[in-house]
Design a protein around this motif. Structure first.
Motif, short mmCIF file in Angstrom:
data_model
loop_
_atom_site.label_atom_id
_atom_site.label_comp_id
_atom_site.label_asym_id
_atom_site.label_seq_id
_atom_site.Cartn_x
_atom_site.Cartn_y
_atom_site.Cartn_z
N ARG A 24 0.51 -1.26 -0.09
CA ARG A 24 -0.05 -0.30 0.08
C ARG A 24 0.76 1.88 0.27
O ARG A 24 1.90 0.90 0.32
N ASP A 25 -0.57 2.40 -0.48
CA ASP A 25 0.77 3.41 -0.32
C ASP A 25 0.16 4.00 1.28
O ASP A 25 -0.04 4.76 1.65
N PRO A 26 2.07 4.31 2.01
CA PRO A 26 1.72 4.95 3.42
C PRO A 26 1.11 6.13 3.20
O PRO A 26 0.66 6.32 4.45
N CYS A 27 1.52 7.03 2.56
CA CYS A 27 0.64 8.29 2.45
C CYS A 27 -0.72 8.52 2.05
O CYS A 27 -1.14 9.66 1.94
N SER A 28 -1.30 7.89 1.72
CA SER A 28 -2.59 8.18 1.72
C SER A 28 -3.66 8.20 3.00
O SER A 28 -4.59 8.29 2.86
N VAL A 29 -3.03 7.92 4.22
CA VAL A 29 -3.36 8.36 5.73
C VAL A 29 -3.41 9.79 5.64
O VAL A 29 -3.75 10.50 7.36
N SER A 30 -2.18 9.90 5.00
CA SER A 30 -1.41 11.44 5.44
C SER A 30 -2.63 12.25 5.25
O SER A 30 -3.82 13.03 4.40
N ASP A 31 -2.83 13.52 5.55
CA ASP A 31 -3.40 14.77 5.43
C ASP A 31 -2.19 15.82 4.39
O ASP A 31 -3.26 16.02 3.59
N PHE A 32 -1.22 15.41 3.81
CA PHE A 32 -0.87 16.53 2.54
C PHE A 32 -0.28 15.65 2.36
O PHE A 32 1.28 15.51 2.22
N LYS A 33 -0.84 14.56 1.21
CA LYS A 33 -0.67 13.67 0.48
C LYS A 33 0.47 13.62 -0.31
O LYS A 33 1.27 13.20 -0.35
N VAL A 34 0.99 14.80 -0.94
CA VAL A 34 1.51 15.55 -2.25
C VAL A 34 2.69 15.82 -1.37
O VAL A 34 3.68 15.01 -1.82
N LEU A 35 3.48 16.36 -0.65
CA LEU A 35 4.03 16.69 0.83
C LEU A 35 4.60 15.45 1.10
O LEU A 35 6.11 14.69 0.70
N CYS A 36 3.81 14.83 1.58
CA CYS A 36 4.15 13.04 1.84
C CYS A 36 4.64 12.60 1.13
O CYS A 36 5.60 11.57 1.27
N ARG A 37 4.58 12.03 -0.12
CA ARG A 37 4.97 11.44 -1.13
C ARG A 37 6.07 12.05 -1.99
O ARG A 37 7.02 10.98 -2.26
N SER A 38 6.38 13.38 -1.74
CA SER A 38 7.91 14.03 -2.08
C SER A 38 8.57 13.82 -1.06
O SER A 38 10.09 13.76 -1.54
N VAL A 39 8.60 13.19 0.08
CA VAL A 39 9.14 13.18 0.66
C VAL A 39 9.71 11.27 1.10
O VAL A 39 11.37 10.83 0.77
N VAL A 40 8.41 10.61 1.06
CA VAL A 40 8.68 9.01 1.00
C VAL A 40 9.54 8.56 -0.46
O VAL A 40 9.98 7.18 0.21
N LYS A 41 9.02 9.14 -1.21
CA LYS A 41 9.40 8.28 -2.71
C LYS A 41 8.83 7.09 -3.06
O LYS A 41 10.18 6.57 -3.58
N GLY A 42 7.63 6.77 -3.18
CA GLY A 42 7.45 5.32 -3.14
C GLY A 42 7.70 4.62 -2.05
O GLY A 42 7.34 3.41 -2.51
N GLN A 43 8.24 4.72 -1.08
CA GLN A 43 8.66 3.66 -0.20
C GLN A 43 8.19 3.14 0.67
O GLN A 43 6.44 4.07 0.52
N LYS A 44 7.10 1.63 0.24
CA LYS A 44 6.14 1.28 0.88
C LYS A 44 6.38 0.77 2.45
O LYS A 44 5.02 0.31 2.77
N ASN A 45 7.33 0.12 2.89
CA ASN A 45 6.90 0.03 4.04
C ASN A 45 6.70 1.07 4.95
O ASN A 45 7.13 2.35 5.16
N VAL A 46 5.77 0.59 5.76
CA VAL A 46 5.73 1.94 6.81
C VAL A 46 6.60 2.20 7.77
O VAL A 46 6.84 3.68 8.04
N ASN A 47 7.37 1.56 8.08
CA ASN A 47 8.45 1.80 9.23
C ASN A 47 9.58 2.85 8.09
O ASN A 47 9.69 3.50 8.93
N ALA A 48 10.20 2.43 7.14
CA ALA A 48 11.05 2.90 6.95
C ALA A 48 10.41 4.29 6.38
O ALA A 48 10.96 5.45 6.41
N ALA A 49 8.90 4.68 5.88
CA ALA A 49 8.33 5.79 4.88
C ALA A 49 8.68 6.36 6.44
O ALA A 49 9.02 7.63 6.07
#
Ligand code: NAG
Length: 157
Positions: A24-49
């Motif tokens: 899953r995309d962990p950023c789907s639970v965040s309020d600021f998804k675009v910002l979240c994805r720009s930092v997480v860069k596709g990382q799916k592992n929750v702890n790593a993200a």
């Protein structure tokens, strides 16, 4: 004997985790998804993200703290932000330790504490209506802290 069992079962959980939390995309639970994805860069592992998000926030907060330091003599918001950034960095350091220990409860407490620090700084800078560069950056830091907290709720205990 009990202790040994706990240690064994803990390591089994640790090995199984990446498989459970993958996909899953962990950023789907965040309020600021675009910002979240720009930092997480596709990382799916929750702890790593969560870890990469906390580290990026710490990096940006350290930079913002330097800016606040140069202006804090003028008092007002910058002085508040300087000391709050300092506390926030301390709380984020604790959060990283909590994450390593899979201590979701403490992780939540320490990330919430950092969010409050950013919140207070944001208010001190005039909140949403402020338009200067520093006020905008503190708003972004607040959003990133909010995202970290959202991601941390996915961390398995
Ligand atoms: C995070 O905060 C809680 C509550 O203040 C504390 O008990 C815990 O030890 C903190 N984590 C670290 C690594 O200090």
């Amino acid at each position: 004997m009990v202790l040994l069992f706990c240690m064994v079962s803990k390591s089994v959980v640790a090995i199984a985790r990446p498989v459970i939390s993958g996909g899953r995309d962990p950023c789907s639970v965040s309020d600021f998804k675009v910002l979240c994805r720009s930092v997480v860069k596709g990382q799916k592992n929750v702890n790593a993200a969560t870890e990469v998000s906390i580290r990026e926030l710490m990096k940006r907060t350290t930079k913002a703290k330097e800016v606040a330091a140069s202006g804090q003599k003028s008092g007002g918001g910058l002085k508040t932000c300087y000391s709050n950034y300092d506390s926030a960095i301390g709380n984020l350091q604790k959060a990283l330790k909590d994450l390593k220990k899979n201590d979701g409860f403490s992780l939540n407490i320490n990330l919430s504490a950092s969010l409050t620090e950013f919140d207070t700084c944001n208010d001190a800078m005039g909140g949403a209506k402020a338009s200067n560069v520093f006020a905008r950056s503190t708003k972004t830091l607040h959003e990133m802290a909010d995202n970290c907290l959202a991601l941390s709720t996915l961390v398995k205990q």
